[in-house]
Design a protein around this motif. Structure first.
Motif, PDB file in Angstrom:
ATOM      1  N   ARG A 125      17.966  31.382  -5.445  1.00 39.51           N
ATOM      2  CA  ARG A 125      17.885  30.095  -6.132  1.00 39.51           C
ATOM      3  C   ARG A 125      18.326  28.953  -5.217  1.00 39.51           C
ATOM      4  O   ARG A 125      19.347  29.030  -4.545  1.00 39.51           O
ATOM      5  N   ILE A 126      17.540  27.882  -5.212  1.00 48.38           N
ATOM      6  CA  ILE A 126      17.894  26.668  -4.477  1.00 48.38           C
ATOM      7  C   ILE A 126      18.801  25.837  -5.381  1.00 48.38           C
ATOM      8  O   ILE A 126      18.433  25.497  -6.504  1.00 48.38           O
ATOM      9  N   LEU A 127      19.995  25.507  -4.885  1.00 42.31           N
ATOM     10  CA  LEU A 127      20.976  24.747  -5.655  1.00 42.31           C
ATOM     11  C   LEU A 127      20.958  23.283  -5.228  1.00 42.31           C
ATOM     12  O   LEU A 127      20.766  22.974  -4.052  1.00 42.31           O
ATOM     13  N   THR A 128      21.166  22.387  -6.185  1.00 44.53           N
ATOM     14  CA  THR A 128      21.237  20.952  -5.908  1.00 44.53           C
ATOM     15  C   THR A 128      22.656  20.452  -6.192  1.00 44.53           C
ATOM     16  O   THR A 128      23.490  21.193  -6.708  1.00 44.53           O
ATOM     17  N   ALA A 129      22.889  19.190  -5.896  1.00 41.62           N
ATOM     18  CA  ALA A 129      24.191  18.588  -6.184  1.00 41.62           C
ATOM     19  C   ALA A 129      24.518  18.708  -7.672  1.00 41.62           C
ATOM     20  O   ALA A 129      25.668  18.948  -8.044  1.00 41.62           O
ATOM     21  N   ASN A 130      23.515  18.576  -8.543  1.00 43.84           N
ATOM     22  CA  ASN A 130      23.751  18.689  -9.989  1.00 43.84           C
ATOM     23  C   ASN A 130      24.140  20.103 -10.400  1.00 43.84           C
ATOM     24  O   ASN A 130      24.851  20.274 -11.384  1.00 43.84           O
ATOM     25  N   ASP A 131      23.683  21.115  -9.674  1.00 48.80           N
ATOM     26  CA  ASP A 131      24.100  22.486  -9.966  1.00 48.80           C
ATOM     27  C   ASP A 131      25.571  22.693  -9.607  1.00 48.80           C
ATOM     28  O   ASP A 131      26.286  23.428 -10.280  1.00 48.80           O
ATOM     29  N   LEU A 132      26.012  22.061  -8.539  1.00 50.09           N
ATOM     30  CA  LEU A 132      27.376  22.235  -8.061  1.00 50.09           C
ATOM     31  C   LEU A 132      28.360  21.304  -8.757  1.00 50.09           C
ATOM     32  O   LEU A 132      29.559  21.575  -8.805  1.00 50.09           O
ATOM     33  N   CYS A 133      27.846  20.195  -9.275  1.00 44.63           N
ATOM     34  CA  CYS A 133      28.693  19.165  -9.884  1.00 44.63           C
ATOM     35  C   CYS A 133      27.871  18.523 -10.999  1.00 44.63           C
ATOM     36  O   CYS A 133      27.196  17.522 -10.766  1.00 44.63           O
TER      37      CYS A 133
END
Length: 109
Positions: free
Chosen positions: A38-46
């Motif tokens: 899965r490609i994670l974005t800033a919104n996934d991390l925060c």
């Protein structure tokens, strides 16, 4: 997560994915239910909409000045950001070490 909070506060973005260092980490991650493709974005991390980021320089760097001891006090420089308003603040603070010692004890000598 810290980088994601800072970038989100400035309207930026990042992408990445989990990258286990060895087979043991890969096994632990998949057993915990993480999708390693899965490609994670800033919104996934925060994921919050009202994210704060702050950093205070301890030693001199490219972005912040480190702690400076002057006489009975010290100065610090901090960067504070808020995603909801897009506000970025640079804070220069003076600290009276004798008052800190009264409150906290000798560890601020």
């Amino acid at each position: 997560m810290i980088s994601a909070a800072a970038l989100k506060s400035m309207g930026g973005q990042l992408i990445g994915r989990l990258w286990p260092r060895n087979d043991e980490e890969r096994s632990e991650a998949t057993d915990a239910g993480y999708d390693l493709d899965r490609i994670l974005t800033a919104n996934d991390l925060c994921s919050g909409e009202d994210v704060f980021f702050s950093a205070t320089g301890v030693t001199d760097g490219d972005v912040l000045q480190g702690v400076r001891y002057r006489g009975p006090g010290a100065t610090t420089e901090s960067l504070v950001m808020r995603s909801r308003s897009g506000t970025v603040r640079r804070v220069h603070a003076r600290h009276d070490r004798s008052k800190l010692r009264e409150i906290i004890g000798e560890r601020y000598g």
